[in-house]
Design a protein around this motif. Structure first.
Motif, PDB file in Angstrom:
ATOM      1  N   GLU A   1       1.520  -5.895  -5.377  1.00 17.00           N
ATOM      2  CA  GLU A   1      -0.538  -5.450  -5.698  1.00 17.00           C
ATOM      3  C   GLU A   1      -0.406  -4.761  -4.469  1.00 17.00           C
ATOM      4  OE1 GLU A   1      -4.897  -7.509  -5.373  1.00 17.00           O
ATOM      5  OE2 GLU A   1      -2.791  -8.636  -4.681  1.00 17.00           O
ATOM      6  N   ILE A   2      -1.049  -3.564  -5.551  1.00 18.63           N
ATOM      7  CA  ILE A   2      -0.420  -2.558  -4.309  1.00 18.63           C
ATOM      8  C   ILE A   2      -2.625  -2.479  -4.101  1.00 18.63           C
ATOM      9  CG2 ILE A   2      -1.685   0.346  -4.561  1.00 18.63           C
ATOM     10  CD1 ILE A   2       1.364  -0.276  -4.471  1.00 18.63           C
TER      11      ILE A   2
ATOM     12  N   ILE B   1       5.952   1.526 -10.198  1.00 17.06           N
ATOM     13  CA  ILE B   1       5.653   0.277  -9.272  1.00 17.06           C
ATOM     14  C   ILE B   1       4.592  -0.922 -10.078  1.00 17.06           C
ATOM     15  CG2 ILE B   1       4.235  -1.162  -7.238  1.00 17.06           C
ATOM     16  CD1 ILE B   1       5.333   1.257  -5.146  1.00 17.06           C
ATOM     17  N   GLU B   2       3.783  -0.564 -10.710  1.00 23.16           N
ATOM     18  CA  GLU B   2       2.649  -1.380 -11.262  1.00 23.16           C
ATOM     19  C   GLU B   2       3.858  -1.743 -13.136  1.00 23.16           C
ATOM     20  OE1 GLU B   2      -0.365   0.419 -11.939  1.00 23.16           O
ATOM     21  OE2 GLU B   2      -1.698  -0.411 -10.253  1.00 23.16           O
TER      22      GLU B   2
ATOM     23  N   ARG C   1       2.373   4.311  -7.535  1.00 21.79           N
ATOM     24  CA  ARG C   1       2.167   3.543  -8.343  1.00 21.79           C
ATOM     25  C   ARG C   1       1.826   3.413  -9.615  1.00 21.79           C
ATOM     26  NH1 ARG C   1      -3.212   1.003  -7.996  1.00 21.79           N
ATOM     27  NH2 ARG C   1      -4.104   1.547  -6.105  1.00 21.79           N
ATOM     28  N   ARG C   2       2.632   3.765 -10.062  1.00 19.43           N
ATOM     29  CA  ARG C   2       2.391   3.446 -11.914  1.00 19.43           C
ATOM     30  C   ARG C   2       3.844   3.325 -12.171  1.00 19.43           C
ATOM     31  NH1 ARG C   2       0.413   8.208 -12.657  1.00 19.43           N
ATOM     32  NH2 ARG C   2       2.064   9.916 -13.076  1.00 19.43           N
TER      33      ARG C   2
ATOM     34  N   GLU D   1      -4.439   2.780  -0.907  1.00 20.71           N
ATOM     35  CA  GLU D   1      -3.645   3.994  -1.306  1.00 20.71           C
ATOM     36  C   GLU D   1      -5.114   4.388   0.470  1.00 20.71           C
ATOM     37  OE1 GLU D   1      -3.521   6.040  -4.777  1.00 20.71           O
ATOM     38  OE2 GLU D   1      -3.113   4.320  -6.101  1.00 20.71           O
TER      39      GLU D   1
ATOM     40  N   ARG E   1       1.183  10.649  -5.401  1.00 21.17           N
ATOM     41  CA  ARG E   1       1.275   9.000  -5.197  1.00 21.17           C
ATOM     42  C   ARG E   1       0.684   8.028  -6.300  1.00 21.17           C
ATOM     43  NH1 ARG E   1      -3.112  10.903  -1.480  1.00 21.17           N
ATOM     44  NH2 ARG E   1      -4.572  10.037  -3.719  1.00 21.17           N
ATOM     45  N   ALA E   2       0.129   9.064  -7.565  1.00 22.98           N
ATOM     46  CA  ALA E   2      -0.254   8.089  -8.826  1.00 22.98           C
ATOM     47  C   ALA E   2       1.132   7.441  -9.368  1.00 22.98           C
ATOM     48  CB  ALA E   2      -1.324   8.948  -9.103  1.00 22.98           C
TER      49      ALA E   2
ATOM     50  N   MET F   1       0.467  -1.152  -0.224  1.00 24.64           N
ATOM     51  CA  MET F   1      -0.416  -0.115   0.195  1.00 24.64           C
ATOM     52  C   MET F   1       1.440   1.359   0.321  1.00 24.64           C
ATOM     53  SD  MET F   1      -1.865  -0.010   3.327  1.00 24.64           S
ATOM     54  CE  MET F   1      -1.919   1.284   3.756  1.00 24.64           C
ATOM     55  N   ILE F   2       0.280   2.269  -0.438  1.00 27.91           N
ATOM     56  CA  ILE F   2       1.404   3.911  -0.051  1.00 27.91           C
ATOM     57  C   ILE F   2       0.361   4.752   0.439  1.00 27.91           C
ATOM     58  CG2 ILE F   2       1.821   5.491  -2.179  1.00 27.91           C
ATOM     59  CD1 ILE F   2       1.363   3.863  -4.850  1.00 27.91           C
TER      60      ILE F   2
END
Length: 181
Positions: A29-30, A21-22, A18-19, A33, A14-15, A5-6
């Motif tokens: 797996e996020i 990491i993905e 996430r990008r 958030e 944050r976005a 989690m973030i």
């Protein structure tokens, strides 16, 4: 799959995290958030993540405030912050790593690789990584490092450190004249 989690107050950061990491960390797996420490606590209760990417300075409470509620957390923490002055405090909270923004992809991948370390070598890697980062700080000319020991915080001359040995959840620092735990 490692559930992560973030906790980051700035929506763009944050976005972006996430990008990244993905795209570069497929083993993660996020699952949640959060935009502050309070919502982070709720998300931890609900999702029980294995790993938290945690910002430090947030409105309404810091990342350290959040961690103080978990004296023996069941999750690993990677700090993601724009402030390098909190690195020593992060060690006291047993952070897996400390990444400065903007996040370097190779450093992110190396930090994530430490999460699922079956040999328990992450403690030694944490100390080694911190020493290397400390040496690389361009504005620093200090010659000591703070090590959290069973007795408290101890400041050690970097050149006195011979090696760090992992033993389960503990790390033994072998110095020229003694060993500390």
């Amino acid at each position: 799959m490692i559930q992560a989690m973030i906790v980051e107050d700035e929506i763009r950061n944050r976005a972006h995290l996430r990008r990244v990491i993905e795209k570069h960390c497929p083993e993660l797996e996020i699952v949640a958030e959060a935009d502050d420490a309070v919502s982070g606590i709720e998300a931890i209760k609900q999702h029980q993540p294995d790993l938290i990417f945690l910002d430090i300075e947030m409105p309404g409470g810091s990342g350290f405030d959040l961690l103080e509620l978990y004296p023996e957390p069941s999750f690993s923490v990677i700090f993601t912050t724009a402030f390098n002055q909190y690195a020593i405090k992060a060690i006291k909270f047993s952070a897996l790593d400390y990444l400065l923004k903007p996040i370097n992809i190779e450093e992110l991948q190396a930090a994530v690789a430490k999460v699922d370390d079956p040999d328990g070598e992450e403690q030694s890697a944490k100390v080694s990584n911190f020493i290397q980062n400390y040496k690389n700080q361009e504005s620093s000319n200090a010659k000591k490092i703070a090590i959290s020991t069973t007795e408290g915080l101890e400041f050690i001359e970097i050149h006195e450190i011979i090696r760090c040995e992992a033993n389960g959840k503990y790390t033994f620092c072998v110095l020229k004249d003694r060993t500390i735990t």
